[in-house]
Design a protein around this motif. Structure first.
Motif, PDB file in Angstrom:
ATOM      1  N   PHE A   1      67.444   6.579   2.145  1.00 58.25           N
ATOM      2  CA  PHE A   1      66.906   6.767   3.491  1.00 58.25           C
ATOM      3  C   PHE A   1      66.132   8.074   3.510  1.00 58.25           C
ATOM      4  N   HIS A   2      64.876   8.029   3.998  1.00 57.10           N
ATOM      5  CA  HIS A   2      63.978   9.177   3.911  1.00 57.10           C
ATOM      6  C   HIS A   2      63.257   9.407   5.243  1.00 57.10           C
ATOM      7  N   PRO A   3      63.923  10.043   6.219  1.00 55.88           N
ATOM      8  CA  PRO A   3      63.211  10.420   7.443  1.00 55.88           C
ATOM      9  C   PRO A   3      62.040  11.330   7.103  1.00 55.88           C
ATOM     10  N   ARG A   4      60.947  11.238   7.886  1.00 54.06           N
ATOM     11  CA  ARG A   4      59.753  12.036   7.582  1.00 54.06           C
ATOM     12  C   ARG A   4      59.250  12.769   8.820  1.00 54.06           C
ATOM     13  N   SER A   5      58.686  13.946   8.565  1.00 60.19           N
ATOM     14  CA  SER A   5      58.121  14.776   9.623  1.00 60.19           C
ATOM     15  C   SER A   5      56.792  14.198  10.100  1.00 60.19           C
ATOM     16  N   LEU A   6      56.272  14.759  11.172  1.00 56.64           N
ATOM     17  CA  LEU A   6      54.993  14.300  11.716  1.00 56.64           C
ATOM     18  C   LEU A   6      53.864  14.417  10.686  1.00 56.64           C
ATOM     19  N   PRO A   7      53.687  15.587  10.017  1.00 59.84           N
ATOM     20  CA  PRO A   7      52.609  15.647   9.010  1.00 59.84           C
ATOM     21  C   PRO A   7      52.796  14.633   7.885  1.00 59.84           C
ATOM     22  N   ALA A   8      54.035  14.415   7.466  1.00 60.22           N
ATOM     23  CA  ALA A   8      54.293  13.456   6.393  1.00 60.22           C
ATOM     24  C   ALA A   8      53.959  12.035   6.847  1.00 60.22           C
ATOM     25  N   PHE A   9      54.238  11.721   8.093  1.00 55.48           N
ATOM     26  CA  PHE A   9      53.922  10.386   8.604  1.00 55.48           C
ATOM     27  C   PHE A   9      52.411  10.206   8.753  1.00 55.48           C
ATOM     28  N   TYR A  10      51.719  11.257   9.193  1.00 47.19           N
ATOM     29  CA  TYR A  10      50.264  11.193   9.335  1.00 47.19           C
ATOM     30  C   TYR A  10      49.598  10.821   8.012  1.00 47.19           C
ATOM     31  N   ARG A  11      50.188  11.239   6.891  1.00 42.96           N
ATOM     32  CA  ARG A  11      49.572  10.975   5.591  1.00 42.96           C
ATOM     33  C   ARG A  11      49.353   9.491   5.330  1.00 42.96           C
ATOM     34  N   PHE A  12      50.175   8.646   5.907  1.00 40.10           N
ATOM     35  CA  PHE A  12      50.015   7.211   5.698  1.00 40.10           C
ATOM     36  C   PHE A  12      48.672   6.703   6.239  1.00 40.10           C
ATOM     37  N   PHE A  13      48.083   7.431   7.174  1.00 39.65           N
ATOM     38  CA  PHE A  13      46.860   6.971   7.837  1.00 39.65           C
ATOM     39  C   PHE A  13      45.608   7.672   7.316  1.00 39.65           C
ATOM     40  N   ASP A  14      45.721   8.404   6.209  1.00 37.05           N
ATOM     41  CA  ASP A  14      44.558   9.085   5.638  1.00 37.05           C
ATOM     42  C   ASP A  14      43.429   8.081   5.390  1.00 37.05           C
ATOM     43  N   GLY A  15      42.244   8.435   5.876  1.00 42.98           N
ATOM     44  CA  GLY A  15      41.066   7.599   5.673  1.00 42.98           C
ATOM     45  C   GLY A  15      40.924   6.466   6.665  1.00 42.98           C
ATOM     46  N   LEU A  16      41.865   6.347   7.594  1.00 41.88           N
ATOM     47  CA  LEU A  16      41.820   5.290   8.594  1.00 41.88           C
ATOM     48  C   LEU A  16      41.527   5.883   9.973  1.00 41.88           C
ATOM     49  N   GLU A  17      41.110   5.034  10.876  1.00 42.35           N
ATOM     50  CA  GLU A  17      40.774   5.444  12.240  1.00 42.35           C
ATOM     51  C   GLU A  17      41.955   5.102  13.158  1.00 42.35           C
ATOM     52  N   LEU A  18      42.668   6.137  13.610  1.00 46.42           N
ATOM     53  CA  LEU A  18      43.829   5.903  14.471  1.00 46.42           C
ATOM     54  C   LEU A  18      43.398   5.408  15.849  1.00 46.42           C
ATOM     55  N   LEU A  19      44.097   4.411  16.343  1.00 44.04           N
ATOM     56  CA  LEU A  19      43.898   3.971  17.717  1.00 44.04           C
ATOM     57  C   LEU A  19      44.635   4.932  18.642  1.00 44.04           C
ATOM     58  N   GLY A  20      44.099   5.130  19.859  1.00 45.51           N
ATOM     59  CA  GLY A  20      44.799   5.954  20.823  1.00 45.51           C
ATOM     60  C   GLY A  20      46.124   5.313  21.216  1.00 45.51           C
TER      61      GLY A  20
END
Length: 271
Positions: free
Chosen positions: A218-237
């Protein structure tokens, strides 16, 4: 002569399965005593987990509906878990009956439940793939029997990435996700949610420790770590946010008033 009754032996939770634990938290019936026992141990140390599980489920429904309303008609859900209504295909096909949905999971018991309980529309299709998220080649090849990857696909890994490590010699979750996104056509979407220690660190760590003692990484992740999953993608509001705050409906606003939900969610588009 009487004897003192012996206290019951503690239940071994090593045979608990995350999908069945999640099912119990959602009020489902497709779980076993070992799953309930692990769920109750986690609840005893983390009072947010029940609220988080149900908020996460509603996030999935809102996210899928948003993507379907944008015109996407193909959906790949990895880490399906035990089906608890309304499920992803019901949401997607409720927007557009012709939608194609593929569920993938590495547990044959989970898939047997899915095949028995999940029925799609006649206009669309609902298929099931037995494959592990770590084996992207096999999973995508089997999904391609139903989906056309030359056209946009909505890829969802809801409450799955916290079971995968980021060690390049292990699960390499970031590299794994990049591989999946690379296989998607422009206009595709990525739907993710992930437990975080940011909002309730002590309780989440104790919950994680219970998972690990049962043999589940089990690996909880911080906000910056979670943001990494979306690198190069366009986040929806509204971007990355606790799941109960992502385009909330009245029930979600009520959950926010109850307290923190330590699960981040986000939806992004491949441009």
């Amino acid at each position: 002569m009487t004897t003192n009754p012996q206290p019951p032996l503690p239940i071994d939770t090593s045979r608990a399965h995350p999908a069945r634990v999640y099912d119990w938290l959602l009020g489902g019936k497709d779980n076993y005593p070992v799953d309930e026992e692990l769920a109750r141990r986690i609840l005893a140390v983390d009072g947010t987990v029940l609220r988080g599980a149900r908020a996460n489920r509603r996030f999935m429904q809102r996210a899928v509906r948003t993507v379907a309303e944008s015109g996407t008609r193909q959906f790949l859900d990895i880490g399906t878990g035990i089906p608890t209504e309304p499920n992803l295909h019901q949401v997607a096909q409720g927007v557009a009956a012709e939608s194609k949905v593929v569920y993938a999971d590495n547990d044959p018991i989970v898939l047997r439940h899915a095949e028995a309980l999940l029925r799609g529309t006649e206009e669309g299709s609902t298929a099931y793939v037995h494959a592990d998220v770590r084996d992207a080649g096999t999973l995508l090849a089997r999904a391609a029997e139903t989906l056309d990857f030359a056209e946009p696909v909505s890829l969802s890994l809801v409450a799955l990435t916290h079971y995968l490590d980021d060690d390049p010699d292990g699960d390499d979750v970031y590299g794994l996700l990049r591989g999946y996104v690379d296989a998607l056509a422009p206009g595709s979407h990525l739907i993710l949610s992930q437990v975080t220690p940011d909002l309730s660190p002590e309780a989440v760590e104790q919950a994680a420790a219970n998972f690990r003692r049962s043999g589940t990484p089990f690996h909880p992740r911080s906000l910056p770590a979670f943001y990494r999953f979306f690198d190069g993608l366009e986040l929806l509001g509204p971007g990355v946010i606790p799941v109960s705050g992502w385009r909330p409906e009245p029930a979600d606003v009520a959950v926010q008033a109850e307290g923190v939900v330590p699960v981040y969610g986000g939806v992004a588009r491949k441009v």
